[in-house]
Every structure is written in C-alpha cells, then in structure tokens.
Design an enzyme around this catalytic site. Sequence first.
Site, mmCIF file in Angstrom:
data_model
loop_
_atom_site.group_PDB
_atom_site.id
_atom_site.type_symbol
_atom_site.label_atom_id
_atom_site.label_comp_id
_atom_site.label_asym_id
_atom_site.label_seq_id
_atom_site.Cartn_x
_atom_site.Cartn_y
_atom_site.Cartn_z
ATOM 1 N N HIS A 1 0.673 -1.138 -0.073
ATOM 2 C CA HIS A 1 -0.172 0.001 -0.120
ATOM 3 C C HIS A 1 0.814 1.289 0.099
ATOM 4 C CE1 HIS A 1 -3.815 -2.242 0.356
ATOM 5 N NE2 HIS A 1 -3.374 -2.672 1.401
ATOM 6 N N GLU B 1 -5.291 -11.839 7.655
ATOM 7 C CA GLU B 1 -6.294 -10.779 7.528
ATOM 8 C C GLU B 1 -7.525 -10.972 7.048
ATOM 9 O OE1 GLU B 1 -4.601 -7.754 5.296
ATOM 10 O OE2 GLU B 1 -3.152 -9.037 4.009
ATOM 11 N N ASP C 1 -8.055 -4.903 7.464
ATOM 12 C CA ASP C 1 -8.810 -5.789 6.660
ATOM 13 C C ASP C 1 -9.713 -6.867 7.508
ATOM 14 O OD1 ASP C 1 -8.359 -4.950 4.078
ATOM 15 O OD2 ASP C 1 -6.213 -5.884 4.052
HETATM 16 MG MG LIG Z 1 -4.238 -5.911 4.127
#
Ligand SMILES: [Mg+2]
Lengths: 244, 244, 244, 244, 244, 244
Positions: free
Chosen positions: B42, B143, B169
């Site tokens: 990310h 997650e 998540d």
């Molecule tokens: Mg994640």
Amino acid sequence: MIKRRLAAGEVLVGSFAALGSAVAVEALARAGLDFVIVDLEHGAGDESRVLPQLLAAERGGAHALVRVESTARERTTRALDLGAEGIVAPRVDSAAEADAWAAALRYGAAPGARGVALGTRGAGFGLDPDALDRRPLGVVQIESPAAVAACDGIAGVDGVDVLFVGPSDLSYALGCFRAWDHPELRAATARVVAAAHGAGKAAGTFCPTPAQVPAAIDAGFSLIAVGTDVALLVAGGRTIAASI
Amino acid sequence: MIKRRLAAGEVLVGSFAALGSAVAVEALARAGLDFVIVDLEHGAGDESRVLPQLLAAERGGAHALVRVESTARERTTRALDLGAEGIVAPRVDSAAEADAWAAALRYGAAPGARGVALGTRGAGFGLDPDALDRRPLGVVQIESPAAVAACDGIAGVDGVDVLFVGPSDLSYALGCFRAWDHPELRAATARVVAAAHGAGKAAGTFCPTPAQVPAAIDAGFSLIAVGTDVALLVAGGRTIAASI
Amino acid sequence: MIKRRLAAGEVLVGSFAALGSAVAVEALARAGLDFVIVDLEHGAGDESRVLPQLLAAERGGAHALVRVESTARERTTRALDLGAEGIVAPRVDSAAEADAWAAALRYGAAPGARGVALGTRGAGFGLDPDALDRRPLGVVQIESPAAVAACDGIAGVDGVDVLFVGPSDLSYALGCFRAWDHPELRAATARVVAAAHGAGKAAGTFCPTPAQVPAAIDAGFSLIAVGTDVALLVAGGRTIAASI
Amino acid sequence: MIKRRLAAGEVLVGSFAALGSAVAVEALARAGLDFVIVDLEHGAGDESRVLPQLLAAERGGAHALVRVESTARERTTRALDLGAEGIVAPRVDSAAEADAWAAALRYGAAPGARGVALGTRGAGFGLDPDALDRRPLGVVQIESPAAVAACDGIAGVDGVDVLFVGPSDLSYALGCFRAWDHPELRAATARVVAAAHGAGKAAGTFCPTPAQVPAAIDAGFSLIAVGTDVALLVAGGRTIAASI
Amino acid sequence: MIKRRLAAGEVLVGSFAALGSAVAVEALARAGLDFVIVDLEHGAGDESRVLPQLLAAERGGAHALVRVESTARERTTRALDLGAEGIVAPRVDSAAEADAWAAALRYGAAPGARGVALGTRGAGFGLDPDALDRRPLGVVQIESPAAVAACDGIAGVDGVDVLFVGPSDLSYALGCFRAWDHPELRAATARVVAAAHGAGKAAGTFCPTPAQVPAAIDAGFSLIAVGTDVALLVAGGRTIAASI
Amino acid sequence: MIKRRLAAGEVLVGSFAALGSAVAVEALARAGLDFVIVDLEHGAGDESRVLPQLLAAERGGAHALVRVESTARERTTRALDLGAEGIVAPRVDSAAEADAWAAALRYGAAPGARGVALGTRGAGFGLDPDALDRRPLGVVQIESPAAVAACDGIAGVDGVDVLFVGPSDLSYALGCFRAWDHPELRAATARVVAAAHGAGKAAGTFCPTPAQVPAAIDAGFSLIAVGTDVALLVAGGRTIAASI
Ligand SMILES: [Mg+2]
Ligand SMILES: [Mg+2]
Ligand SMILES: [Mg+2]
Ligand SMILES: [Mg+2]
Ligand SMILES: [Mg+2]
Ligand SMILES: [Mg+2]
C-alpha cells in the site's frame, strides 16, 4: 496569492520539507498547513525533486515556496521557472545583497534579471497572459548580527516581502545557541519584526515545535514555519520506540 | 538476526515505510525503531526505491523488511536479492498458499524456488560463504476469516516465522471495522496468537498508534508495527495546523 | 467526478500519456484536455512515475486515469492507492474476466478485493471520511472479436462504467488493420457502443488524431482519447524537420 | 540483427548488466562487448531503468537484450515496447511453457500475444514501416533437469532462437553446484547444445570469468555471457584492496 | 561533427528539449531533427537527467547540445564530461565574458579550464585516443543590447562557433517584446549575423514555430532551434481540446 | 574516524565512484576498500545520487567521501549535510583559496561558514549531541604548478587534513602528461608530500591501477585512490571482449 494573504495581515503556518518527498509534502498540505517550504539549503532533496513537491503542495491546498541554497541568480530563477510561488533566500546580510537577489524575482533586464521564457511551468506553459507581471513572494532570511543591523535597509528593498528570522544561526552567532528566550536574541528578533512592519512588510520565523507558535504570533510574525518533515518523523519514531 | 531475536522471545517495535523515502527510513531507524517494513503493498514507493531504503534502515540500526504486494514468487525473490532481511506476505488465506509462498524464501529447486544467484546484494555480492544457508524472516499476514480458520496450518509451514494479524482488513471482514476491542476481533486475534505460539512461532500485528502497543504486548505479540511514516506526517501536520 | 460527468452524458476528450513525464501531463491538461490516461501498458513510463503524473493531471484540471498493464489485481489496486480517479483495463475478453477485475475497484472482501488501507493517497491520507465508499471509474478495453461477442455481458458488470473500443488491436484481429472505415470494424464498434448504452454505461475509444473526434462523437462515444504525447512530438518534430 | 548474426554462426560474447546503470552498460559496450543483457531477474535495477540502458548499449555498439523476471507475458511485451532487441526468459521447463511465452514476442492475436501499439520505441515511434514484422531474439534459459529433459521440444518452438544453459541453477539442481567440470553437468550441457543445433538454433551459456570462454566455444555455444558488471567491480575492488 | 557541418555552411534545424525526457528527445530526433538542445536554463529537467537525453538524441541521429544555466565553468565542464557535443551559453554580454567561458571548452590550463579527466563519457571512457584534441561546438546567446553592441568582439573569440540570437529576451530589452518584425529587432539581428559571418562563424536563432524558419534561413541563420517539446505538447493539446 | 586513522599514520586505499551507483559503491566497499570518493567533479552521477552512495559505502564498511565540483561553499555544505565524512576539493591553487574553502567545513560564523542546521543526516538527524564539534576530513587537490608552489601554505591551513596530488592535471600542466616517472612530476610530488608531512598532515594521490600503489606508499602517500568504478568496467569489458 500568498503575497496577498500576508499583505492582508493573515497569519500563516507551515513547515519545511527536508525529505524531498512529494508524498510527504502532500500529506502535510492536506493535514492543513498553509504553506510548505521545499528546502534546498539543508534538505536532503535537491532541484531534481522540486517539481513533484510543488505539484503536491498545490494539490494539497498549500502555498509552495522554495528555500534556495544561496542568493545566486540561477538558483532562484530555476525554482521560479518550475513554478514556486515564492522564494526564501538564506544568509542575506545587507540591503545590497537583498537588492541584487530580488532582481531575480522579476523578468527582463535591470531591475529584472530573469530571462523572459514564457513556456515554463512558472509562466503557465505560455497560456497565462499575465505571466510577465506576476511577482513571487520574496522572503529574506535574517540570521546574522550583520543582517539584523541591516534589517531596515533590507526591509526597504523592492521585491522583499518578508523578513524571516533564522533563529538557529542567529542565536549561534549571538552566543546563545537555541536559548530561545535569551534577551539578546529577543531584542534582535524584535528589531527585525519592527523593521519589517515599518516598511509594510511581513515578518516570518522558524519554530522548532508547534508549542512556540502562539509566542511567535504575539511577537508579530505572520509567516511561521514549524519544524520539518524529518523532525516530525524523528519525534514520531522516538514515541514509537518508547512505547515498548 | 531478527529471526534469532524473535525466536529468543524479544519484543520488537517498528513501523511501515510508505513514503518510499530512504531519508525517512533512516530517520525512523535512528530514532530507535527495531525494524522498518518497506511497504510495497500500500506504500507510495515501489521496487525501484527499495534498495536505498534497505541501506537506510540497516545504517540506522534497524532490521529491514519488505512487505511485498502479493505472494507471487518474483516479488519475494526480487526483494531478497536486494537484501531484505525478511518478507511480509499479505493476504495469505491457507496453509497451501503459505507453503507455496515460503518456497521463494529458500534457494534452489523444491522445496526451494529461489534462483541460485550469489552475486546479488542479498547474497553478499558473492563474498558471503554462508549465503546459500541463510533464511530470511518469513512473515505471513492473517487478515481474513479464512486465514484465521487456517491459522494452525499456516503456523506449521516451514519458513513461516511470524503470523501477523492485519487488523484493518480482518475487522472490516468481520463487520467491526477498526473497532479494536470488538469481541469477535479479539477472539480471532487470540486464536492467531495461540496458533503461532503453539507452533513455536512469533505473532505480530499492526497498531495505529503507540498507545496500543502495551496491549499488543500483553496479547502476546512480539513483532509490532506502529503506524506509517505518512501517518506520522499527517498527525504532525495537524498539530502544526492547529497551533495557530 | 469523471464518473458523474460521463453518467450525465458529457463528452470528454483526452489523451494517453506515454512519456511518463509529469511536465508533459500538466502541459496537456492545461492546454484543455478533460482527462489524461497514464499508460502503463504501452507507455515508456512505469509505476514509479505514476504519482507525479497524477498530481500533474489534477493540477492542470484534468481527470487522472491509469491504463494498467493487465487485469491483475495488484496493478489496479496499486494505481488506486496512488490516487488514480479511474482505471483502464486492457484486453478484457469476457464478462467473467471483467467481473474478476472489477472487484479490485472495491474495498474489502468479495465482491471487493482491495485491501482496506485508508492512509494512502487514494484514500485521502486517512483524512477523507467517505474514502471507503468512493468508486473509481472502471473502463474496460474491448479489443478482440471475443470481447465484442461478449460485450453485452461485460457491459452488465458492476464496476464497469465504460466500454472502450481499442481500434488498433481490434482491426488487426479483424484483418483490417487501421482501416478505420472498414465495415467489419464499424459493425463491431457499433455493437459495443450499443451494448454500453443498453446497460446505461458510456462508450469510449481511441482516435489517432483530432480529425476523427467528430465522427467518434457521432458514433456515440463519450470518453475519447486522442493520440499520445509521444505521437504529438513525432508529428511536431516532422513539421519542424520539414520546415527547412 | 543479432538474430542474423547468430543464425550465421557468429560467436558473440557479452555480459549481464546487474547494476541498472546506463553508464556501466555504455562503458562495457564501448569496451568491445557484442551484447549486454539487462538483468531484471537478479539484477539490482528494475524496469524503470531499462530504457537508458538500452540506449547506452546501442550507442556503445552492443546488442541490447533484457532478461525478464519471469515468462509472464507483460514482462516481455513491456521490454519489447521499450526497444529490447531480444528477451532472455528464465526458468523455462517445458515446450508448452516456451511456446506460451514465445507468443509475447509476436504482435497480434494467437499465435501472437503482443498488443499492436506501433507508437512505442520498440516499434520505431510509428516511423518504422516494418515494425509489425520484426521478430526479437528469443532466448530461453535451460536451468533445471526438467528443462534438459524437455530441451528437444523447447528447441523446436517457433520464436525460440537460443537455448541458454544456466549453469548455476542447473548444477545446483544436479547436486554439483558450480563444479563446472562435473560429468553430469557436462552431459546435460552437451544435450542442450545438441538439441539447439539439431533444431537449427543457437546455444548460449554463462561463464563466470573470461577464462571459461574458449571451452564454451569449443562446447558449441555462440551466445556467451561472461559475469556481470557487479562481479567486475567486486573483482576489481579486491585487487585494489590487496595492493596495499 | 556538427561543428564541421556548420563550418561547411549547412543549415541545421532542431529544437529545445524542456521536458527533461529521453523518450521525448529520441522521438524528436527520429522525426528528423538535426539537433536537440537539452535546456538546463529554462527547461524542467536538470543535470541529473542530461545523460539519458544525450544518449537518446544520438541514438535518434541528432546532434546533442546542452544549454547550460549560466557561463559558470563547472556547468559547461560537467555537460561536456557527460558527452554533450556542444554547449549553448546564455546571457553573454561581452567578449571578455565569452572568452572566459570558452576556456571551459578546452582541456588543460590557460587558455583551457577543463580538468584532464579522460575516463569520462565525454572523453570516450578512456578509449578515444583523440579525446584531448576534440573541440565541442561553442554557441553563445546574444540576447541583450549590450551583447549586440559587443557582437563583433564576441564573434572573434576562439572557441565561439555560433552567435545565437535569443529573440525573446532581446526584443523584451529593446521594448518590442515578441514583435518579430520590429525594425529595431531586425536591425540588431542583422548586425549579429553580420558579425558572425564576418568572423567566419555561424549564426543561430530561435523560431517559435516552423513558419518562421524560411525567413530565418533568408536572414543568414544556419543553427535554427524551433520551439520546445513542451510547446509542441501545448499546441497539440489545444488542438485535441478544440476537436470536441 | 578516517581523520583519526590518517592522523595515526594508517595507509588507506580506495577508489573514485564515477557511475553514481549505490550498488557499485557497496560492491567496492564490501570488496575491501577503505574509502570511496563519490565524484561530483568528473563522475557521471550528481548531487541527487549522493545520499544512496554514502549509505552504500558506510554499509559496506568504507569511509564515504565526496569530491565536490568546485570550492564553492554550497557544494561542500550540501555534501556535509547529506553525511559525507570528508570532502575532496579540486583545483585549489593557494592558501587563501584553501582557507576560504575550509570555512565551509565548520559550523557557524567566521571562521565557520556552515549553517547551524542540526536536523540533517550529517548532524545525526538532531540526535547526535556532538554534531556541532565534529570536523569532516578536509582534502585539497594539488594539481597545478601554482598549487605546488603554494603547498606549504596550503598545508598549514586549519581544516586541511590531506594534500592530494592530482597527477593527471599536474603532469599535463608540467608538459609531461601521464609520464608518471617524469623527474619534474616526481619532484613536484615529493615537494607536496614533504609539505604535508611538515605540517603534520597526510598526503594523498591517485593511482590509475593497483600496480602503482606500492610506489605511492613508498613516496609517502597514505590516502590512495586507485582508478574508478567506470575504469574497472572498461578494463573488465576489454578482457571479456578479448576472450573470444
Ligand atoms: Mg491488508
Ligand atoms: Mg534568455
Ligand atoms: Mg537462474
Ligand atoms: Mg491493445
Ligand atoms: Mg583535476
Ligand atoms: Mg541558516
């Protein structure tokens, strides 16, 4: 536009961008800073990284200034061609120096010293009919006893909009390094603010942390740079490291 | 070496590096972090910026990990060739997936899947006689509910050293987004920690701020990543903006 | 917002950015383009150059889209994390493929496939309360006979906002390479436009030069990409070379 | 053109470029190498650095090849769009794999898999009338026992011009790591050369140092890569360090 | 070689590269330009991007010149070390200035000022036996009334091969900004051309668009730079935007 | 620390880094070099690439020096802010020049000229309590007859730790280019070494290849730079090319 806001007496708070990172600059801008100063004097970035940082500051809603490494003409004209809204010039010690530098803020021959190239980003890619008449914000750092002594003259220079006290270098030179409340530093600072205001200009300064901002406002400063992105990371990292 | 520290039961605290900036990483490392995770899932940086960040983390005294964008073999082997001390693999939902991915942590043919190229930085430029035997830290993110259900099997996979709960998540999938104290999230988290410890592995997780770290330690986590460099800047910028 | 403009029936004209240059993108945007598509399929730039181009497009007043190299999940989620307002997916041949890809446009577990990381630029650095609900523009390229045959199904896929005819690949596959007026190409094109409109979606296409734009509008296209920055330079260079 | 030289039986010697540095590549090329292979499998550079290296190799008079990280279609088509004259595909274990990969070397639909975008550098910026018909050099690495077993089939694949023995991985898999004269390695190598020649293709390999080149030529190899730029620096650095 | 072509009376047409993009430069070169001037005075690129642009120009078949930001010695020697075939020096107002600058075009002590480092790209990586004797093309911009007045002396300076009229700055200084047909501008221009020719040197100038080229040739100019890559994009973008 | 090693009479061997590549620097450092000099005078890299090279040298166990392009104050202070352990100043011809330059090695006002900014990498990110007192290694190149004549004065300058003979430029100026054994060159060299030792400073020089190192040590040099990374590649490439 930052020129107009300062002229209108608005107080603006920002920070120095020393990482050379556009992401960092946009994050700071979106967090609410009024301006970001891309630091080419002491920052880790350099001219090759200025453009994305200007874009990032602007997109984040902040005025995008550049602190150049010196008053050499080309450093200022390059930053302006890239689109900086204003320039911060370090280590200006006399009105003559300020005047020579300020010529680089204006297009054309004397009193201008900026080549008339209107296809640059700073001139709107040739699409801005008013490009020739725009004047960037001119900020001059006052960071030596000589500069303090010369501050009235400097304040009178056409093109200089802000006298910016550099408290680290100034306090070091005064023998009271980072003793922010030392009477000699306070006196020098007050003199610079008075000179700026007397000439209808703004005064600016650097605060290491947000805690000093209210006092800076009280002292008459309206362009206030707080710390750097690097310093925020160091502080944040220390807090994380201490959490264990 | 981070492998040995975790195996010895040490608790380590670090952060994600999302800026892609080596300066930021070194600043965080010197501020005292035990490790930095260069985030390619990310983060704003990408593989072209990994190497300077690894150098910076190491120079700053922190272990240098990389979170890859997926469990695809090449993403892990590339990061290892660049010299990452460990890899964080996102979105692993089953022991089979973990096992397939972990092959990329080992040189050679099955059960290895990493090409034997010993001239890379990760192999010491051909100068490290033990390069073939070194094993990077393998961290698997848990997650999703499926991953929680499979966590005992995942914990048993050779090459997986840490089960790392991804609370954003996971809480989103459980319908309790960022409700860190929600009983369902806590139960899932506890189950993962137990699975890790049952297999003689470590457990890790993400804390948004340092305030959550003590609770994370109490819950049995020993690889604790707190926030990101970007988040530190946003928080710092908000404080600066609020100072006026 | 480009989503809303297209949904409102507006016709938008833009171009592909193949240089990988933020300056080029801002110049095009300021010249009046409605959108720029940063091209990671055939462009010379790559993911490491996306962020400055997005900033540049936005600063220039254009919508910033990214054409990813493939429908692989990570390529789309990475571009969205960097802040792309929409994604153009190449070489989609079936509704199933479109559907699998479109999951990457949505956060969370199925039908979403995008990790819930709200600190990214694409999510407003954690400062945008509506980040989770935003939906980027989904554009699917129709560039094979199989895709034309499947276009009704593709048009019905949730998350697909635009069917974008890729006339070079499609005409090549139909055996009428770049014969823009070939009846078979026209028939295929018309079928795609009808499918898009039938499903309440927009149709888009590529025009090699501005001369083809009026016909494209007449044919029902409303997202029209004209040439590339590289092609503009080649054409301009040829004119310069011919001036002597 | 390298294709023609190899087809004509010429023996070519080159090296892998693992630094990701255009200056390094041009220096090597000007020093007399016939080709340079920009290494994206184990090199420290990545796709963002390929273009300058291709320019540098060509300017220095060397053929510019790229070793991709895997046989994934996009890795090969991207390198070709950037202008690579040939592609080296690692870890190919069967004729089917070779065949699927080789499709990416050809434009258009099956048996081609490369999008028909003729404005790229690889297609001469739209100025090369023969772009569609050009075929890059296809090099397939044979580096596992499975690949050796399949080498006749691989040699027969259309688009594969060179079978390239990867001696490190192959010897590791055969249990005789870097024992260059081990009979099993020699037998496997001879089999690959024979398969290549039997199909009218060339054979290639890697030599750690120039000393192995004559034997490689004797063994029938004609595309011979010697070491890497990084290895030259390590060797040179050791000599410097030992001079004191 | 460009030196010889100009000395032989050939007329050459090229453009300024202001994007800092190697792809843009190669595209322009392949489109047929005789030369490209990498612009470090007003361009968005900087020295860190010069090398790939030189490679690109050369590969595209164009002579690669660099316009430095000023006549400071290091700016010229750096560009030459990188391999520029010639240097364009801005804002030269006197023969003394031209003479001081031209020393940087020659190796060794006075009258040379370039350090004798023969391992650079500009010196053929130590492989060019004639490196010490090569002389780059020296181009001096005449763009002020003072420069016009001094042009005979400047034309006589050893190392100055071309007097290049900068019509934007010159017309601005003369009070007839961009009035290309203004008699004062024409007179000044004619005087510079005459001075150049009188000294056996070439004359050069800038044309905003190709339409001015024939007149420039008629006026005696033989090194003619037409617009910039950025300007081509702005013009192209406007045409695209107007097509709707 | 390199300061202390030289002061203690240790002989150190290193090389110039002209590629601008961090990987190259780390490879050289790990191969055993005592120091690396990042070359900004004649190297292909520039200031934008310094930081990763410093990190790489340090990580590889080598002292990281920077050769600046000139004695201009900002070039030295920028390199120090980035963390260089020492600076090599080219083309110093007099004690006055050396003295003016050396001021940039010290913080504060005269005799210092370095701005007191302690948040930089060079100052330990604000975490090094001794930052203000640290003194980088000051190396001055003696490469003209004037400099040789002035070498006693230069050796006496506070802040100058090493007199570094530049044999290429010096021999060129003496009319015996690269005739390393020419009596005039030897006499000049001996005079510089004597001046350095007489003032309690070290002497340094450049050797084209390791073969010259023993003689350099015998001549009294203790900071010995052997070749460049580029030269190692050229030599290595020639050997590879000759192997066929
Ligand atoms: Mg994640
Ligand atoms: Mg000009
Ligand atoms: Mg291999
Ligand atoms: Mg296509
Ligand atoms: Mg020299
Ligand atoms: Mg200061």
